[in-house]
Design an enzyme around this catalytic site. Sequence first.
Site, PDB file in Angstrom:
ATOM      1  N   CYS A  35       4.783 -10.252   1.665  1.00  0.00           N
ATOM      2  CA  CYS A  35       6.103 -10.656   2.126  1.00  0.00           C
ATOM      3  C   CYS A  35       7.133 -10.480   1.027  1.00  0.00           C
ATOM      4  CB  CYS A  35       6.085 -12.111   2.538  1.00  0.00           C
ATOM      5  SG  CYS A  35       4.864 -12.497   3.782  1.00  0.00           S
TER       6      CYS A  35
ATOM      7  N   ARG B 155       6.048  -3.130  -0.552  1.00  0.00           N
ATOM      8  CA  ARG B 155       5.074  -4.206  -0.717  1.00  0.00           C
ATOM      9  C   ARG B 155       4.178  -4.361   0.513  1.00  0.00           C
ATOM     10  NH1 ARG B 155       7.049  -8.264  -4.550  1.00  0.00           N
ATOM     11  NH2 ARG B 155       6.118  -9.880  -3.298  1.00  0.00           N
TER      12      ARG B 155
ATOM     13  N   LYS C 246       1.358  -4.280  -1.393  1.00  0.00           N
ATOM     14  CA  LYS C 246       1.316  -3.839  -2.784  1.00  0.00           C
ATOM     15  C   LYS C 246       0.983  -4.992  -3.711  1.00  0.00           C
ATOM     16  CE  LYS C 246       1.850  -0.979  -6.199  1.00  0.00           C
ATOM     17  NZ  LYS C 246       0.707  -0.094  -6.454  1.00  0.00           N
TER      18      LYS C 246
HETATM   19  O1  M6R Z   1      -1.487  -5.875  -8.877  1.00  0.00           O
HETATM   20  P1  M6R Z   1      -2.980  -5.895  -9.062  1.00  0.00           P
HETATM   21  O2  M6R Z   1      -3.451  -4.809  -9.975  1.00  0.00           O
HETATM   22  O3  M6R Z   1      -3.496  -7.225  -9.515  1.00  0.00           O
HETATM   23  O4  M6R Z   1      -3.564  -5.612  -7.637  1.00  0.00           O
HETATM   24  C1  M6R Z   1      -4.928  -5.656  -7.393  1.00  0.00           C
HETATM   25  C2  M6R Z   1      -5.262  -4.991  -6.073  1.00  0.00           C
HETATM   26  O5  M6R Z   1      -4.639  -5.652  -5.020  1.00  0.00           O
HETATM   27  C3  M6R Z   1      -4.855  -3.515  -6.067  1.00  0.00           C
HETATM   28  O6  M6R Z   1      -5.410  -2.811  -7.122  1.00  0.00           O
HETATM   29  C4  M6R Z   1      -5.262  -2.862  -4.743  1.00  0.00           C
HETATM   30  O7  M6R Z   1      -6.655  -2.765  -4.681  1.00  0.00           O
HETATM   31  C5  M6R Z   1      -4.616  -1.490  -4.591  1.00  0.00           C
HETATM   32  N1  M6R Z   1      -4.150  -1.312  -3.248  1.00  0.00           N
HETATM   33  C6  M6R Z   1      -5.538  -0.376  -4.864  1.00  0.00           C
HETATM   34  O8  M6R Z   1      -4.938   0.870  -4.704  1.00  0.00           O
END
Ligand code: M6R
Length: 603
Positions: free
Chosen positions: A2, A27, A598
Site C-alpha cells: 500500500c 510498490r 515491492k
Molecule cells: O526489500 P527487501 O530486500 O527486504 O525485500 C525482500 C523481498 O520481498 C524481495 O526480495 C522479493 O523477494 C522480490 N520481489 C524479489 O524479486
Amino acid sequence: MCGIVGVIGRQDATQVLLKGLEKLEYRGYDSAGLYVNDQQGHDHLVRRVGRIAALEAAITPAVTGTMGIGHTRWATNGKPTEANAHPQRSSDDRFYLVHNGVITNAQALAAQYLPAVTLASDTDTEVLVQLVAAFVQSGTATVAAFKQALSLCEGSYACCLVDRLDPSHLYVGKNKSPLLIGQGDGFHVVASDALAMLDLTDQFIELKDGEVVTLTATTCRIETLAGEQRLREPITVTITDGAADKGPYPYYMLKEINEQPAVMRRLVTAYAPDAAAPVVDPALLKLLAAADRLYIVAAGTSYHAGLVGKPLFERLANVPTEVHLASEFGYHQPLLSAHPVFIFLSQSGETADSRQVLVAIQKQGFKSLTITNVATSTLAREADFALGLHAGPEIAVASTKAYTAQIAVEALLATALGQAKRVPAAASFDVAHQLSLAAAGQQAVLDATDRIHALATAMFEDTRDAFFIGRGVDHAVSLEAALKLKEISYVQAEGFAAGELKHGTIALITPGTPVTAFISDPVTAAHTRSNAQEVEARGGHVLRVATQSLAQPGDDLVVADLDAALTPLVTIVVGQLLAYFTSFDRGYDVDRPRNLAKSVTVE
Ligand code: M6R
C-alpha cells in the site's frame, strides 16, 4: 505494498495526489482512491478497483481541492473492491482515513467499541476511522480521539486522517509502517515513500513509531501518543527524481538489469576508492571482529544474496555464518552463539518480516548491521550500523541490481573484516579487482542480450514448469533465477541443489522439461554436468551456463571467469534476462507482476 500520499496547502491537491500515487505504483496495488477538499465547503471521494489510470479516468474537472489524501491498496483485510479501497470513512461521514499496515486486533476493537456501527467494508482501516468518529461523538477533540484510537491498535499502521469539519488540518500517525512528512513553501505533503513527492520537495521529516503529527499548510506538530512534543529537523533526500525514470527501456526491470556494471563500479569507488583495502567504519569492524557467529537475516531475493554472502564471510573473515529467512527466524529463533552479530539484508529496508527480527534481537541486547539500498529506511535507522548498496532506486518489483549490489557489499565487508582480523585469505583477496571483473563479465552477458532472448524463447515459450540446478554458489543462483522466473512470468520454477535431483525431483523431468544448469564451481563442475546428463537422458531440455575456464563444447552460454565465490554476480544476469524475456514475450506487465508488492510491509 500500500502507498499513502497526502497534501495540505496546494491549490492543485488532486494533481499532487495523482502524481504521487503514480510514483508509488511500483510498490504493487489492486485499488486506488483519493479524497480532496477545497476548504470552502466542497469535497470529493473517488475510489476505483485496478490501476491509477482507472482512478484518473473517474476524476471530473470538479474534483479539485487545496488539501487531500490518496492511497494505493494492496489487499490484506478484504478483497480488492471499491468498498474496501481507501480512503475509508466514518458512518457519520465526518472522517476520512488512508492506512498502510495491518491492525491485528481490529475485530476485537470493533466488537468492544463499535457494537452499534454497521461496517461498510471488510477493512481494519474502517474500524480505525469509525473509532475516531465514536470517540469524537462522545466529546473528545479530534486529535485526542485519533491518539486514543491509535493507542488501542495492535499491529502496524501508517495513516493520514481528514476531519471534514476542519479541513485546515491533516492528522498523521505511524507505528512500524514507514511514513514521511515533506516540507515545502507554504505546504506540507505526506508520503509513505519520498519518491512520491520528490518533484515537490527534498526536505522530509522522518517519523518514529508511536508518533502523531498535526499538519497545517505551514505548521507541523509532532507528538507521542502520550502527548509529549517532539522537535525534529527535516533531512535532505538526495535521490533525484530522474534516477527513477525508465529512460529508453520498455520496463524498469530491463533498465535495472543493465545498470548492474555501473553499480559494481560505483561500489568500488564508494568502498575501496584506492583499490587497496575496502574502507569500512572501524567501529563496525570492531563489532564484527568480536562476533563468534554472524546471522544474516533476510527475505526473498535478499535471502538468496545472503546465501552467497555466507561462504564469503567464512572464507575471507573466518567467521561462522548462518543465513535465515526473516519470516521463520522471528517466531522460531534458533539457539544462538555466545556473541552473535546480526546482518539484515534488505533492498527496501522496510520489510516487516526482517524488522520484527530486528526488534526481537535488540530486546535481547544483540547488535546489528543493515545493508540496504534506502539510507533513510526503518531498518537502516534502527540497526546499530548501516551500509548502503548505492544501486539507485530499484522500481521493478523483481529485484535485480540490489541483489548483485548486496553480494558485492558482502564481499567488500568480508574482505575488510578479514583484513582487520589478519585472515590470510583476505590479505591476498583483491576485492576491487574482482568487482571490476564482475562489471566486465556482466557487461559481456548484457551484450549477448539477443542470444539470451532467443534462448528464453526456445526454453520457456510454452512451458508451465522450469528447473534451475547448480551446486555451491550455483545452487544459490539457481534459487534466485527460479524466483525471478516465477514471480514475473508465472512459470512454476524451482531451484535445486543439482545433487538433490536424483533424490526425488528427477521424477518431474519429462521430454522437453527445461532445466538450466549453472556451472561455475571448479570443485563440483563435473558433478553438475553429470546431473545435467541425467536430465537429458530423460528427455529434459538442458541449457548450460558455464564460466570460461570450465566451459565445454556445446555449452549454451559461456560467461567470464572471476573468483569462484563471486560468479553469481555474473551468472545471475543470465537468469534475470531469461526471466525478463519470458515475461515480456508472454505480454505481462514485467515491472508489476500480479499479487506482488515491492516493499512488503506486512508480516
Ligand atoms: O526489500 P527487501 O530486500 O527486504 O525485500 C525482500 C523481498 O520481498 C524481495 O526480495 C522479493 O523477494 C522480490 N520481489 C524479489 O524479486
